[in-house]
Design a protein around this motif. Structure first.
Motif, short mmCIF file in Angstrom:
data_model
loop_
_atom_site.label_atom_id
_atom_site.label_comp_id
_atom_site.label_asym_id
_atom_site.label_seq_id
_atom_site.Cartn_x
_atom_site.Cartn_y
_atom_site.Cartn_z
N VAL A 86 3.87 7.15 -1.79
CA VAL A 86 4.10 8.08 -0.90
C VAL A 86 5.32 8.85 -0.86
CG1 VAL A 86 2.57 6.82 0.73
CG2 VAL A 86 5.14 6.26 0.65
N LEU A 106 8.88 6.72 6.22
CA LEU A 106 7.84 6.54 5.36
C LEU A 106 7.00 4.93 5.47
CD1 LEU A 106 8.69 8.37 1.79
CD2 LEU A 106 7.03 8.87 3.46
N PRO A 121 7.94 2.15 3.91
CA PRO A 121 7.48 1.67 2.52
C PRO A 121 7.16 0.00 2.49
CG PRO A 121 9.75 2.05 2.30
CD PRO A 121 9.31 2.63 3.78
N GLU A 167 0.96 -1.19 0.07
CA GLU A 167 -0.17 -0.14 0.14
C GLU A 167 0.88 1.22 0.00
OE1 GLU A 167 -3.13 0.15 -0.32
OE2 GLU A 167 -3.48 -2.11 -0.16
N ARG A 168 2.19 1.19 0.41
CA ARG A 168 3.00 2.35 0.73
C ARG A 168 4.10 2.03 -0.36
NH1 ARG A 168 1.71 5.67 4.43
NH2 ARG A 168 3.92 6.39 4.69
#
Length: 357
Positions: A100, A143, A145, A80-81
């Protein structure tokens, strides 16, 4: 399938004098030094199609994707990231997948968004590095990821040097999409496959409309070419030192122009995507129409070339004022390439096919 290496490993085998310019020209970024790890610090409306049904509902369960190295990525759930290099970030964005974070070129010298970042909204993403091989690791880790996406040109994994790959892979797996010699529609299709695996809806109204507009622009090029039989086209980049003649077998956009019917002038001895000619021998290849590199970094405009080099002014296309921009930094997306194709159709329509005698 080629053996993949990181960019730093591949380019270290090239002569030092050719390194910066060849990487700049052949691989579509600013002139870069050998990658270093930095431990710290079709439309221009820049909107994602996600709001029009571009992204499907979240899925549960295992997720896998095999990238263009043949590497299979297995995760417990769909990522999702996403953190992506500029080009695939632009491609995913236009399919409705919003990263993102991004790395690679994002702004030009004038402060405006780089063409390489496409429609990505800079306010909606976090930059974790802009220069070749630069990663602001604290930002990247923050973030969180699930997946990192980049591209490759042959064996060169773009913007992630060898000494950085292992460190990055400890944070998230890396998916690599090959672009060397991959025609625009094939590259867009491959980005679409990744986007669909990440939850994009390839049948969304936005994507369907964008594909239709892209195909219409491609048809316009075909019709323009058919109306100018015998028109020869050279794709080049000029610097103070050399004239570089593009090899359509390397550059996916030039390859696609050829597939649409353009008679592309092919260099006899290309290396890393170009044949490098001194200005004394720059008249070797003649053409009715020239596409000249539009990038400002390190290159010269047609007017600047004409003021400095008689061999440039001696080209039939230059004398006939049939020189247009080659938009080398355009991401391979339906939305961004529609304008490129429409502009090309216009240039071909206006061109005289008989200036090379």
């Amino acid at each position: 399938m080629p053996v993949f290496r990181s960019a730093s490993a591949a380019v270290n085998s090239a002569p030092a004098a050719d390194l910066g310019r060849r990487r700049f020209l052949a691989l579509g970024g600013a002139v870069a030094a050998t990658g270093l790890l930095a431990a710290c610090g079709g439309s221009d409306d820049r909107k994602s199609p996600a709001g029009e049904g571009g992204r499907a509902a979240a899925s549960r369960g295992p997720w896998s994707f095999t990238d263009d190295r043949g590497e299979k990525i297995d995760l417990p759930a769909r990522p999702e990231r996403i953190v992506a290099q500029s080009h695939p970030a632009a491609a995913l964005w236009d399919f409705g997948i919003e990263p993102v974070g991004v790395f690679g070129p994002q702004k030009g010298a004038d402060g405006e968004p780089s063409p390489q970042i496409g429609n990505v909204d800079p306010a909606a993403v976090t930059s974790v590095g802009t220069n070749f091989g630069e990663f602001q690791m604290e930002k990247l880790i923050a973030l969180q990821p699930d997946l990192i996406v980049t591209i490759a040109y042959g064996p060169m994994i773009w913007y992630i040097p060898e000494e950085v790959i292992k460190k990055i892979e400890k944070i998230a797996p890396i998916a690599v999409i090959q672009l060397m010699g991959v025609s625009v529609p094939d590259a867009v299709k491959r980005f679409g496959e990744l986007a669909e695996a990440l939850g994009a809806d390839p049948a969304s109204p936005a994507i369907t409309r964008a594909k239709s507009e892209f195909e219409a622009a491609a048809d316009a090029v075909k019709k323009a070419v058919a109306a100018r039989p015998g028109l020869s086209v050279a794709v080049v980049s000029g610097t103070k030192e050399n004239l570089f003649v593009a090899d359509p077998g390397f550059h996916g956009d030039v390859k696609y122009f050829e597939q649409l019917g353009l008679e592309i002038v092919k260099p006899a001895k290309p290396e890393a995507g170009f044949e490098s000619l001194s200005w004394e021998e720059a008249g070797r290849y003649k053409a009715d129409l020239i596409l000249e590199d539009a990038r400002p970094e390190g290159g010269l405009t047609s007017a600047q070339l004409g003021a400095a080099y008689p061999t440039w002014k001696g080209n039939p296309a230059v004398r006939a004022d049939q020189v247009v921009d080659w938009q080398t930094e355009t991401p391979f997306t339906y939305q961004r390439f529609t304008k490129v194709l429409n502009d090309l159709a216009t240039a071909v329509t206006k061109a005289d096919a008989g200036v090379v005698k």
